[in-house]
Design an enzyme around this catalytic site. Structure first.
Site, short mmCIF file in Angstrom:
data_model
loop_
_atom_site.label_atom_id
_atom_site.label_comp_id
_atom_site.label_asym_id
_atom_site.label_seq_id
_atom_site.Cartn_x
_atom_site.Cartn_y
_atom_site.Cartn_z
N ASP A 35 23.04 34.21 -48.81
CA ASP A 35 24.00 34.83 -47.74
C ASP A 35 23.59 34.18 -46.63
OD1 ASP A 35 25.28 37.05 -49.26
OD2 ASP A 35 23.96 37.97 -47.97
N ASP A 85 29.10 41.16 -47.42
CA ASP A 85 28.12 40.80 -48.86
C ASP A 85 28.33 42.26 -49.08
OD1 ASP A 85 26.50 40.24 -50.77
OD2 ASP A 85 25.14 41.36 -49.21
N ASP A 145 22.22 39.84 -46.55
CA ASP A 145 21.01 39.93 -45.90
C ASP A 145 20.20 39.43 -47.25
OD1 ASP A 145 21.98 41.46 -48.44
OD2 ASP A 145 19.58 42.65 -48.32
#
Length: 802
Positions: free
Chosen positions: A705, A511, A701
């Site tokens: 996600d 990410d 995080d």
């Protein structure tokens, strides 16, 4: 009444025309009523029949009808007692951390786990072989904790709530007991071996039969302490296995010891033949020595995990209503209390700084060596150390509700979940032991026909040399050592398969926000539209964002203090889009353009590379746009270079705009990236990579996600990310150093390599040793040494991972 028949439990007369009976100590015993029958059945079912053998008088009151041991277990059902070691799971399920005593091998773990999981109301039971800690989750409406403890007691083990101090005391007691058994076995073996020299040299030196018989009796007497005391744990473990229909490694050991001893006693009584007292005492000594070293290595491997529990101080300084300090025990702390933490003291609970500015050491929690600055409004965690000046902290979590307790639970879960290689080893060991016992019967019959005088010797050698101790230790020892090593570097494994999966990773997906970047973007521009004022739109935005865990939220809340924020009703978060809520009777939206499709958005401004745009609107119009920019985490370039050397592909899957994602991808040197993805879009992109045959690791995080973290074969969650992301991750990076990802992959590959080396050695040893022992080419004393050395090699090889 039946005058001559009294209740076996309470001693009162048994009424006529009643038939209350319970089988106690092998006989049917009559009871006077349903109550005595129920209590007696409980005593029998919980393995406490010794109560009846040892009582000196009958109970006089109803309170005395239940043995003290059962009443003590019932104390653990009290909510106040449970507060320090029981965690409330979603308000419905309870989870406790327990210490199990008398665990000797993997078969003990299997036996307890299987029995507990069959109980109605027990949702999960997992036991960590390395630390002997059990995690049990149950429905308190169906079963009580005291009943669970009693079921463990019925199996022949003892369980009690975990505390770091108590665990250390139990460990010290076990270590002393193990050493005592080892010392006695060593003394017996030394004395018997001196006598054995006379037997070996006897034929050449003219040993007289009467003297030989005297030496046999002396050897028998010196062997008794080792056989009856030192070897007792082997017999206990073997009997538990047989009772439950599970063949553990202690079964062939016990059979070998008992067979050799009975054969030697027979020869001693008849005064002619070969005795094996020297072999038996040597075997017991070497087995205990190996297990003593294995236990020591196992304890070393879990030291880092145990350190987490020792961080919390037993006492704390609490400020009363008059702001006067008072020392209180940890279990008296409540959420909402105010703590005074002086320089050099350890913080006793999670909380928020109310007053003071200082530096706090969180290294044992995060692996980061640098102190972290703390001031008004910052979060602090139990177990961290205050460095510079006093802090007043409002308690937000104590006991099992702290972050450190959550980390410990995740660590326990990871250590209790067996990797595939460990499960394979257990299955192979069970089959191997079963085949070994069948082979012993066949070999014994063959040698009885060929040379009856050598039958005992051959059977003993085969049973000893082929014990699958090394095979059973091959995987657990390696995974425990590797997990301990990573915890010390701030990398927390929360799933048992994590290391094994890491070794196979060929593609890593990141990410962007909060992962490759610092996750703490700053507002670089505020663009009000129409008659909206800068201060007003900032206040509205901060009020909406105060209920969000997204990394962008802090950028707004830092701009407006708590007193100036407005109350928000009916706040709702739409992952990947933004937040909406009602303020002063009107609905407001903050997020990307997909959140509020009822308004017309103005032409977006030209953004600098790496910047993001957030819109604030109501149901009628756009009120403002906010430009935010983030910074790349240190060490990202280094990490990418390391992954490239390992031939691991790297991609970015982000919900941010293409220009921002492309900017950071170019800086990091990543060519494969996708932007503007919803959580569903990220998961679909991940599935596409997996369909190409790659084992994919995900690093993220945020809330958006969580699905893709759960969908990856192995996943990293950032320690400063959201709770949902941490719960979905297989590995948690407690610190900020992304280089630990590369180190974790290297450790995973090394671990699997060590496990395979252990397997190879154990299988080759057994494959070579068994035929030689069956052919009579290995003496029993040589078999004892070989088996012990084999296990020791596995342990020492695994300790390289530390």
């Amino acid at each position: 009444m039946t005058a001559d028949v009294t209740c076996y439990h309470c001693g009162l007369p048994v009424p006529d025309n009643t038939d209350f009976q319970v089988a106690v100590l092998g006989q049917r015993r009559r009871m006077c009523c349903h109550g005595c029958q129920a209590v007696a059945e409980s005593i029998v079912q919980n393995g406490l029949e010794g109560y009846y053998e040892h009582r000196t008088e009958l109970p006089q009151t109803a309170e005395e009808l239940v043995p003290d041991e059962l009443r003590q277990l019932e104390l653990y059902d009290h909510p106040e007692v449970q507060k320090s070691f029981v965690h409330d799971e979603s308000g419905e399920l309870l989870e406790a951390s327990l210490i199990l005593e008398d665990i000797t091998c993997a078969a003990c773990i299997w036996l307890n786990e299987r029995h507990l999981q069959q109980l109605d109301g027990v949702v999960m039971a997992s036991i960590n072989y390395s630390s002997h800690r059990a995690r049990v989750r149950w429905d308190d409406k169906k079963i009580r904790l005291s009943q669970i403890l009693a079921e463990i007691r019925k199996l022949g083990y003892h369980a009690h709530p975990f505390s770091a101090q108590q665990q250390q005391e139990v460990r010290e007691h076990q270590r002393r007991q193990d050493f005592r058994r080892l010392a006695i076995a060593g003394l017996s073996a030394g004395q018997v071996m001196m006598v054995a020299v006379a037997f070996y040299a006897g034929p050449a030196q003219g040993l007289e039969p009467a003297t030989a018989q005297l030496l046999r009796w002396f050897s028998l007497i010196m062997t008794m302490p080792a056989m009856l005391y030192s070897a007792w744990p082997f017999y206990q473990a073997a009997w538990r296995s047989i009772r439950r229909g599970h063949v553990g490694m202690d079964v062939p050991i016990s059979l070998g010891l008992i067979t050799g001893f009975i054969g030697s006693v027979w020869v001693t009584l008849h005064g002619d033949g070969i005795v094996y007292y020297d072999t038996l005492t040597m075997l017991i000594f070497f087995l205990l020595a190996t297990r003593y070293l294995e236990r020591h290595a196992r304890e070393k491997s879990i030291e880092a995990a145990e350190n987490l529990h020792r961080l919390i101080p037993p006492m704390a300084t609490r400020l009363d209503e008059n702001q006067q300090p008072q020392i209180v025990p940890l279990h008296d702390l409540q959420v909402g209390d105010t703590l005074l933490v002086k320089p050099g003291e350890t913080i006793a609970g999670d909380g928020t700084v109310l007053q003071g500015i200082s530096q706090v050491d969180e290294s044992l929690l995060t692996g980061e060596s640098r102190p972290v600055p703390k001031s008004l409004g910052d979060h602090v965690y139990a177990g961290s150390i205050n460095y510079e000046s006093p802090l007043q902290v409002q308690v937000g979590g104590v006991g099992e509700q702290t972050v450190i307790a959550g980390i410990a639970r995740l660590l326990d879960r990871a250590q209790a979940e067996k990797p595939r290689l460990a499960r394979v080893a257990d299955i192979v060991a069970v089959y191997f032991t079963t085949i070994l016992l069948v082979a012993v019967v066949v070999i014994g019959l063959v040698w009885w026909w060929i040379a009856p005088e050598r039958c005992f010797e051959i059977i003993l050698a085969v049973l000893v040399v082929s014990c699958p101790c090394a095979l059973s230790l091959a995987a657990p020892a390696a995974f425990a050592a590797a997990g301990s090593h990573l915890v010390g570097r701030g990398v927390l494994l929360t799933r048992g398969h994590a290391l094994e999966s890491l070794a196979q990773v060929r593609h890593i997906v990141f990410d962007k926000t909060g992962t490759l970047t610092m996750g703490r973007p700053r507002i670089t521009a505020v663009l009000p539209y129409g008659d909206a004022q800068r201060e007003d739109v900032l206040r509205l935005a901060a009020s909406l964002e105060q209920s969000s865990e997204h990394p962008l939220a802090r950028s707004f809340t830092e701009m407006v203090n708590t007193a100036q924020r407005l109350p928000v009703l009916d706040a709702g978060n739409q992952p990947g889009k933004g937040i909406s809520g009602e303020i002063n009777g009107e609905r407001y939206y903050i997020g990307n353009a997909a959140l509020n499709t009822n308004v017309t958005y103005p032409e977006p401004p030209v953004l600098p590379p790496g910047s993001s745009l957030v819109w604030l609107s109501n149901p009628r119009r756009v009120l403002a746009a906010f430009v935010l920019a983030d910074a790349m985490r240190p060490g990202v370039g280094q990490l990418m270079a390391s992954l490239k050397e390992r031939q691991i592909m790297v991609s970015i899957l982000s919900g941010d705009r293409a220009s921002s994602v492309q900017h950071f991808a170019d800086v990091a040197g990543i060519t494969s990236w996708k932007s503007d993805l919803t959580p569903e879009g990220k998961l679909a992109a991940l599935r596409e990579m997996q369909q190409q045959g790659n084992v994919v690791a995900m690093v993220g995080d945020g809330i958006n996600d969580a699905p893709v973290l759960a969908g990856a074969q192995v996943s990293f969650a950032m320690g400063n990310g959201t709770q949902m992301a941490r719960a979905s991750g297989d590995i948690i990076l407690l610190g900020e150093n992304l280089q630990e990802i590369d180190h974790a992959i290297a450790t995973g590959r090394f671990t699997v390599s060590v496990v395979r080396q252990n397997f190879t050695w154990a299988l080759i040893y057994n494959a070579v040793a068994l035929p030689f022992a069956a052919a009579g080419l290995i003496a029993p004393w040589m078999a004892a040494i070989g088996m012990s050395v084999s296990s020791l090699i596995v342990i020492l090889n695994s300790l390289r991972l530390r």
